[in-house]
Motif scaffolding. Structure first.
Motif, short mmCIF file in Angstrom:
data_model
loop_
_atom_site.label_atom_id
_atom_site.label_comp_id
_atom_site.label_asym_id
_atom_site.label_seq_id
_atom_site.Cartn_x
_atom_site.Cartn_y
_atom_site.Cartn_z
N ALA A 183 -7.13 1.02 4.71
CA ALA A 183 -5.70 0.95 5.00
C ALA A 183 -4.95 1.70 3.92
O ALA A 183 -5.30 1.64 2.74
CB ALA A 183 -5.25 -0.51 5.06
N THR A 184 -3.89 2.43 4.30
CA THR A 184 -3.19 3.29 3.35
C THR A 184 -1.72 2.94 3.17
O THR A 184 -1.11 3.36 2.19
CB THR A 184 -3.25 4.75 3.80
N GLY A 185 -1.14 2.20 4.10
CA GLY A 185 0.29 1.95 4.03
C GLY A 185 1.13 3.03 4.67
O GLY A 185 2.33 2.93 4.76
N GLN A 186 0.46 4.13 5.09
CA GLN A 186 1.10 5.20 5.86
C GLN A 186 2.28 5.84 5.14
O GLN A 186 3.27 6.22 5.74
CB GLN A 186 1.56 4.66 7.23
N ALA A 187 2.17 5.98 3.83
CA ALA A 187 3.26 6.61 3.06
C ALA A 187 2.80 7.87 2.36
O ALA A 187 3.49 8.37 1.47
CB ALA A 187 3.81 5.62 2.05
N GLU A 188 1.65 8.41 2.74
CA GLU A 188 1.14 9.61 2.09
C GLU A 188 2.11 10.77 2.28
O GLU A 188 2.65 10.98 3.36
CB GLU A 188 -0.24 10.00 2.65
N GLY A 189 2.31 11.51 1.23
CA GLY A 189 3.12 12.73 1.31
C GLY A 189 4.61 12.51 1.29
O GLY A 189 5.38 13.47 1.38
N VAL A 190 5.08 11.27 1.16
CA VAL A 190 6.54 11.03 1.09
C VAL A 190 7.10 11.59 -0.20
O VAL A 190 8.22 12.11 -0.24
CB VAL A 190 6.84 9.53 1.22
N VAL A 191 6.34 11.47 -1.29
CA VAL A 191 6.73 12.01 -2.58
C VAL A 191 5.67 12.98 -3.05
O VAL A 191 4.48 12.68 -3.00
CB VAL A 191 6.93 10.89 -3.62
N LEU B 144 0.83 -1.21 0.00
CA LEU B 144 0.00 0.00 0.00
C LEU B 144 0.87 1.26 0.00
O LEU B 144 0.52 2.25 -0.65
CB LEU B 144 -0.92 0.00 1.21
N GLY B 145 1.99 1.22 0.71
CA GLY B 145 2.90 2.35 0.71
C GLY B 145 3.53 2.56 -0.65
O GLY B 145 3.69 3.69 -1.12
N ARG B 146 3.92 1.46 -1.30
CA ARG B 146 4.49 1.55 -2.63
C ARG B 146 3.50 2.18 -3.61
O ARG B 146 3.89 2.97 -4.48
CB ARG B 146 4.91 0.17 -3.13
N ILE B 147 2.23 1.85 -3.48
CA ILE B 147 1.22 2.43 -4.37
C ILE B 147 1.19 3.95 -4.24
O ILE B 147 1.03 4.66 -5.23
CB ILE B 147 -0.16 1.81 -4.07
N GLN B 148 1.36 4.47 -3.02
CA GLN B 148 1.39 5.91 -2.84
C GLN B 148 2.52 6.53 -3.65
O GLN B 148 2.35 7.59 -4.29
CB GLN B 148 1.56 6.25 -1.35
N LEU B 149 3.69 5.88 -3.66
CA LEU B 149 4.82 6.39 -4.43
C LEU B 149 4.53 6.32 -5.93
O LEU B 149 4.85 7.24 -6.68
CB LEU B 149 6.09 5.58 -4.12
N GLN B 150 3.93 5.21 -6.36
CA GLN B 150 3.62 5.04 -7.78
C GLN B 150 2.66 6.12 -8.27
O GLN B 150 2.84 6.69 -9.35
CB GLN B 150 3.03 3.66 -8.02
N GLN B 151 1.65 6.40 -7.48
CA GLN B 151 0.67 7.40 -7.90
C GLN B 151 1.29 8.78 -7.97
O GLN B 151 1.02 9.54 -8.93
CB GLN B 151 -0.52 7.38 -6.92
N ALA B 152 2.14 9.12 -7.01
CA ALA B 152 2.80 10.43 -7.04
C ALA B 152 3.73 10.52 -8.25
O ALA B 152 3.81 11.57 -8.92
CB ALA B 152 3.58 10.65 -5.74
N PHE B 153 4.43 9.43 -8.55
CA PHE B 153 5.34 9.46 -9.69
C PHE B 153 4.58 9.60 -11.00
O PHE B 153 5.01 10.34 -11.90
CB PHE B 153 6.19 8.19 -9.72
N MET B 154 3.45 8.91 -11.15
CA MET B 154 2.69 9.00 -12.39
C MET B 154 2.24 10.44 -12.67
O MET B 154 2.28 10.90 -13.80
CB MET B 154 1.47 8.08 -12.34
N LYS B 155 1.84 11.15 -11.62
CA LYS B 155 1.44 12.54 -11.81
C LYS B 155 2.63 13.39 -12.23
O LYS B 155 2.53 14.26 -13.11
CB LYS B 155 0.80 13.09 -10.54
N ALA B 156 3.79 13.15 -11.61
CA ALA B 156 4.99 13.90 -11.98
C ALA B 156 5.39 13.60 -13.42
O ALA B 156 5.81 14.49 -14.16
CB ALA B 156 6.13 13.55 -11.02
N PHE B 157 5.24 12.35 -13.82
CA PHE B 157 5.57 11.94 -15.19
C PHE B 157 4.68 12.66 -16.19
O PHE B 157 5.14 13.18 -17.21
CB PHE B 157 5.41 10.43 -15.32
N MET B 158 3.39 12.73 -15.90
CA MET B 158 2.46 13.41 -16.80
C MET B 158 2.80 14.89 -16.93
O MET B 158 2.76 15.45 -18.03
CB MET B 158 1.03 13.23 -16.29
#
Length: 364
Positions: free
Chosen positions: A355-363, A242-256
């Protein structure tokens, strides 16, 4: 959104809305693949390069493998696409570890492009989600029995792309208009051709398995670092997928944002290099088998900015029987899928308490 009666919408996993079919609907992948598709806009200037770029595209025939036992195809102007990132260790991907039991879907996103193609909702499905996997047919045409409480990513492992699509359609009740797979090595090369992707980390990320070591601050990630970021798991949040997904979603927005901002359409050489990398990085379904199709799709999505993309994770909780797995919060997950079926934004209430994985806002 086009007004419809309740009966035309249908309910359950085997139904969808009836769509009014347009003259020619362009179909294709989104997010990484959709952003990549934007790179071929203006491709008329490439001329001679069409044949080479067309030759790069390898496709899979999802429709033939799945047959007719699917949710209804609907034509209301919206579009649903399953985007998978495979963790296969074959070929050049061998640098990322041994192939143990076959490839699995390391990343899964259901992308819903709303009518008018001005906004999109994205639902990430954790690979460790326990689901009732339906029976399907593998890539050699052999039957694969269904399984209860199977990890979501085993669908791809045992039955390939078609089984992954069938599992998502069974979960959601939504017919996937398209499928696209993203390759590890192709992903790296695409980011490098782009000139890197800028992200900001609010906390240090150090992960020995993904070989990533980032201090807090702004970074221009190259392809290797970008791949490390979207694969990082143990060193962020609670160490879950779940934490990894937070990173993936932030990266996809940056990529766009990066794709939108580099102005490649005025630089034919840059455009060709990016288009070449993009067409090698993805494996779409067989209805997107030419650069012309890719261009048509890209033009249809050119009005979507990163700010218009709403990303959520399928509402889940940790499995009481196995804390290393998650199970869908059924009522809330149904809210998510029903919103997409009705071409409505996903309500905030649907993800509350998940459940979120508690990684929100890391990226960022």
């Amino acid at each position: 959104m086009t007004e419809q009666s309740e009966s035309s919408r249908g309910s359950g996993a085997g139904h969808g809305r009836r769509r009014k079919r347009p003259v020619r609907r362009r179909k294709g992948p989104v997010l990484l693949a959709g952003a990549a598709a934007v790179l071929v806009l203006g491709g008329a200037g490439l001329g001679y390069a069409y044949l080479k770029l067309d030759a790069n595209l390898q496709t899979v025939d999802i429709n033939a493998r799945l047959g007719t036992e699917r949710p209804d195809e609907v034509d209301d102007g919206s579009l649903d696409v399953l985007v998978l990132g495979s963790d296969s260790r074959s070929g050049d991907n061998g640098a990322y570890g041994r192939d143990e039991g076959g490839a699995r879907s390391d990343t899964a996103m259901v992308v819903h492009v709303h009518e008018g193609h001005k906004a999109a909702d994205v639902v990430s499905i954790p690979r460790d989600t326990l689901v009732d996997r339906p029976s399907c047919t593998d890539e050699e045409g052999n039957p694969v029995p269904g399984e209860q409480r199977a990890m979501f990513n085993t669908a791809y492992e045992v039955g390939g792309p078609a089984c992954a699509v069938k599992t998502v359609e069974s979960m959601s009740g939504i017919r996937m208009d398209h499928y696209v797979e993203v390759d590890f090595t192709g992903f790296k090369k695409l980011v490098d051709e782009l000139g890197g992707v800028e992200i900001t980390t609010t906390r240090a990320i150090k992960d020995d398995k993904s070989h990533l070591d980032l201090a807090p601050g702004t970074h221009a990630l190259d392809g290797e670092q970008s791949l490390g970021l979207v694969r990082t798991r143990k060193s962020v949040g609670d160490g879950s997928d779940l934490g990894r997904i937070q990173l993936q979603q932030a990266f996809m927005k940056a990529f766009m944002k990066q794709v939108k901002g580099i102005g490649v359409l005025t630089n034919p050489t840059k455009l060709y290099g990016l288009a070449d990398a993009a067409t090698k990085a993805i494996t779409p379904d067989s209805e997107l088998d030419s650069i012309q199709e890719l261009m048509g799709f890209a033009k249809g999505l050119s009005g979507i900015d990163a700010a218009d993309v709403h990303m959520v994770t399928l509402p889940v909780e940790y499995d009481p029987r196995d804390p290393n797995r998650v199970v869908p919060l059924e009522a809330q997950a149904q809210q998510v899928w029903e919103a997409l079926k009705d071409d409505r934004p996903i309500p905030a209430a649907a993800t509350e308490g998940s459940a979120t994985g508690q990684a929100e806002g890391v990226v960022q």
